[in-house]
Design a protein around this motif. Structure first.
Motif, PDB file in Angstrom:
ATOM      1  N   LEU C   5       0.825  -1.216   0.000  1.00  0.00           N
ATOM      2  CA  LEU C   5       0.000   0.000   0.000  1.00  0.00           C
ATOM      3  C   LEU C   5       0.854   1.258   0.000  1.00  0.00           C
ATOM      4  O   LEU C   5       0.541   2.233  -0.688  1.00  0.00           O
ATOM      5  CB  LEU C   5      -0.955  -0.029   1.209  1.00  0.00           C
ATOM      6  N   VAL C  38      -7.272  -4.592  -6.598  1.00  0.00           N
ATOM      7  CA  VAL C  38      -7.081  -3.192  -6.211  1.00  0.00           C
ATOM      8  C   VAL C  38      -6.244  -3.076  -4.939  1.00  0.00           C
ATOM      9  O   VAL C  38      -6.549  -3.725  -3.935  1.00  0.00           O
ATOM     10  CB  VAL C  38      -8.445  -2.504  -5.960  1.00  0.00           C
ATOM     11  N   VAL C  39      -5.202  -2.260  -4.980  1.00  0.00           N
ATOM     12  CA  VAL C  39      -4.447  -1.892  -3.776  1.00  0.00           C
ATOM     13  C   VAL C  39      -4.854  -0.488  -3.334  1.00  0.00           C
ATOM     14  O   VAL C  39      -5.093  -0.257  -2.155  1.00  0.00           O
ATOM     15  CB  VAL C  39      -2.930  -1.962  -4.016  1.00  0.00           C
ATOM     16  N   ALA C  40      -4.928   0.444  -4.268  1.00  0.00           N
ATOM     17  CA  ALA C  40      -5.335   1.802  -3.936  1.00  0.00           C
ATOM     18  C   ALA C  40      -5.851   2.497  -5.174  1.00  0.00           C
ATOM     19  O   ALA C  40      -5.501   2.134  -6.299  1.00  0.00           O
ATOM     20  CB  ALA C  40      -4.165   2.592  -3.342  1.00  0.00           C
ATOM     21  N   ALA C  41      -6.693   3.508  -4.947  1.00  0.00           N
ATOM     22  CA  ALA C  41      -7.256   4.275  -6.059  1.00  0.00           C
ATOM     23  C   ALA C  41      -7.602   5.676  -5.574  1.00  0.00           C
ATOM     24  O   ALA C  41      -7.991   5.851  -4.412  1.00  0.00           O
ATOM     25  CB  ALA C  41      -8.514   3.587  -6.586  1.00  0.00           C
TER      26      ALA C  41
ATOM     27  N   ALA D  40     -12.050   7.123  -3.606  1.00  0.00           N
ATOM     28  CA  ALA D  40     -10.727   6.661  -3.188  1.00  0.00           C
ATOM     29  C   ALA D  40     -10.872   5.321  -2.485  1.00  0.00           C
ATOM     30  O   ALA D  40     -11.936   4.994  -1.955  1.00  0.00           O
ATOM     31  CB  ALA D  40     -10.061   7.667  -2.261  1.00  0.00           C
ATOM     32  N   ALA D  41      -9.776   4.566  -2.496  1.00  0.00           N
ATOM     33  CA  ALA D  41      -9.765   3.262  -1.848  1.00  0.00           C
ATOM     34  C   ALA D  41      -8.349   2.915  -1.428  1.00  0.00           C
ATOM     35  O   ALA D  41      -7.387   3.292  -2.108  1.00  0.00           O
ATOM     36  CB  ALA D  41     -10.288   2.181  -2.804  1.00  0.00           C
ATOM     37  N   GLU D  42      -8.240   2.214  -0.310  1.00  0.00           N
ATOM     38  CA  GLU D  42      -6.940   1.687   0.111  1.00  0.00           C
ATOM     39  C   GLU D  42      -7.157   0.301   0.721  1.00  0.00           C
ATOM     40  O   GLU D  42      -8.036   0.111   1.560  1.00  0.00           O
ATOM     41  CB  GLU D  42      -6.259   2.608   1.132  1.00  0.00           C
ATOM     42  N   ARG D  43      -6.317  -0.647   0.296  1.00  0.00           N
ATOM     43  CA  ARG D  43      -6.332  -2.010   0.855  1.00  0.00           C
ATOM     44  C   ARG D  43      -5.027  -2.211   1.619  1.00  0.00           C
ATOM     45  O   ARG D  43      -3.949  -2.197   1.037  1.00  0.00           O
ATOM     46  CB  ARG D  43      -6.471  -3.037  -0.280  1.00  0.00           C
ATOM     47  N   ASP D  45      -1.928  -3.915   3.591  1.00  0.00           N
ATOM     48  CA  ASP D  45      -1.157  -5.128   3.325  1.00  0.00           C
ATOM     49  C   ASP D  45      -1.716  -6.277   4.158  1.00  0.00           C
ATOM     50  O   ASP D  45      -1.894  -6.160   5.368  1.00  0.00           O
ATOM     51  CB  ASP D  45       0.323  -4.911   3.661  1.00  0.00           C
ATOM     52  N   PHE D  52     -11.639  -5.301  -1.636  1.00  0.00           N
ATOM     53  CA  PHE D  52     -12.163  -4.098  -2.293  1.00  0.00           C
ATOM     54  C   PHE D  52     -13.593  -4.333  -2.728  1.00  0.00           C
ATOM     55  O   PHE D  52     -14.470  -3.499  -2.499  1.00  0.00           O
ATOM     56  CB  PHE D  52     -11.299  -3.704  -3.508  1.00  0.00           C
TER      57      PHE D  52
END
Lengths: 142, 142, 142, 142
Positions: C5, C38-41, D40-43, D45, D52
């Motif tokens: 991330l 998806v990791v981040a957007a 926005a999005a964050e996954r 570790d 997601f």
């Protein structure tokens, strides 16, 4: 890091050997990498036409939610609507009964998952675990 | 009659050996029975994540329409709307480029299909044909 | 190994900084791991409603076939029926125009992909490359 | 008016900080605008591959029906067929368990929704609420 093809073949060989020793019904064994993608698969003679899809769904659901498919069954028993919704959300392939087993290395890193279908769910899971252990890896069935 | 697992393994081994001899990119090889269902599959290390799906689509399309996927490409060049419609009609998995090869026995009976993806379509097809011939069977690429 | 991330955030920050420097339209930037997840957007204010889906499709197609989305555009120009079929085969998300860029480490190992959408495809790709390089990684746009 | 990117980042940062303080499992946080589209999005570790999609489904379902996903769970308990039908009707992404929280400003205007997945549903929801409050906004979990 993820399961390579040679390791996947060892897992399948180990799962099938365990199944033959216990005289299980013909099995289908699918090995996925840590991203949920097919590395190798074998459907034994007499295993029905869509067993690949069932075995894939067990392993794919396990990777998707980070839990062995036995844990997904427990959730389905408690909240069937959650599993139904998650199945739709992840793209339709999540089979919440035992037989989808996460694969980790000795330090706990996720390497992939194994899905087995063909006999009872408990026997399917035992074969998956046997295959994973035959490759010297750690099995997480729930 | 259909391809059994032992034959499928021989086909995959033959296809991969031919690919290594020609120094092709990492391949994914899928073998389907005469009903279009997975018998066995192997994705070589470095073959990208969805190569199973592409290889499956070549073989599945071949079984679906009874023609090698090279013939499906010729049809796509002439009538792209037909291939688009057929893809939807058969359930979404029909990849009309070379590499999906029908498998027949000596008397012409359809036994299944092999799909290969990873290098150029022509090389994919050559590997599929090599695998089929390694099993002593007849390859129909178009 | 895959993009973590913190690295994904660095890539997004770098892509957006490059976009602001060139005065591009509002962008959406999506970072996927090596499995296509998806990791981040981030979607910049003014970037239209479905830009996440377009950016995701560029990156997802790149991971699926192991090629930057510029190479997928070249294939679409030559064989539109292949790209249409592959899109269906991989589950519907493969956008074959520049802006989906593979991410590799210094030794060439695939770590993930970045998808950008919002300006011209060429500018989208340039922003993706800038973000990847800001994280000290290698960009493969085709 | 809708959640802008800067606000979405503040929400994610607040949700993650709350999760780290409580030592929750790795989370995925997704912020949608009032139209149900990703801002926005964050996954984190270690959060599994499809988190997601699950987090998105919680927030998307909340926006779709104008209720926090806790209320959707209550409805699923009473009328599972309604939630199943609504899921299909809205396009397949509606996950009816806590963790999808509507976001409103001080006057009650809907700005968007936050979806969190990774720990228990109750903990997911608490992290979402903490993130929304960190941005000075009103959280509606049901």
């Amino acid at each position: 890091m993820a399961i390579d093809l040679q390791t996947a073949r060892t897992v399948i060989e180990g799962a099938r050997a365990a199944a033959r020793e216990k005289d299980l019904k013909p099995l289908t064994v699918v090995v996925l990498d840590a991203g949920g993608h097919v590395v190798a698969a074998e459907r034994e003679d007499g295993s029905s036409t869509k067993r690949f899809e069932i075995a894939f769904g067990k392993a794919h659901g396990a990777i998707a939610l980070g839990l062995g498919s036995r844990a997904l069954m427990a959730r389905a028993e408690q909240q069937p609507y959650f599993i139904a919704a998650a199945t739709a959300a992840v793209g339709g392939s999540l089979v919440p009964v035992p037989g989808g087993v996460l694969v980790r290395d000795g330090s706990g890193t996720l390497l992939g998952a194994v899905g087995v279908s063909g006999d009872t769910s408990d026997n399917d899971e035992a074969a998956a675990v046997a295959g994973i252990e035959a490759a010297g890896l750690q099995a997480q069935p729930d």
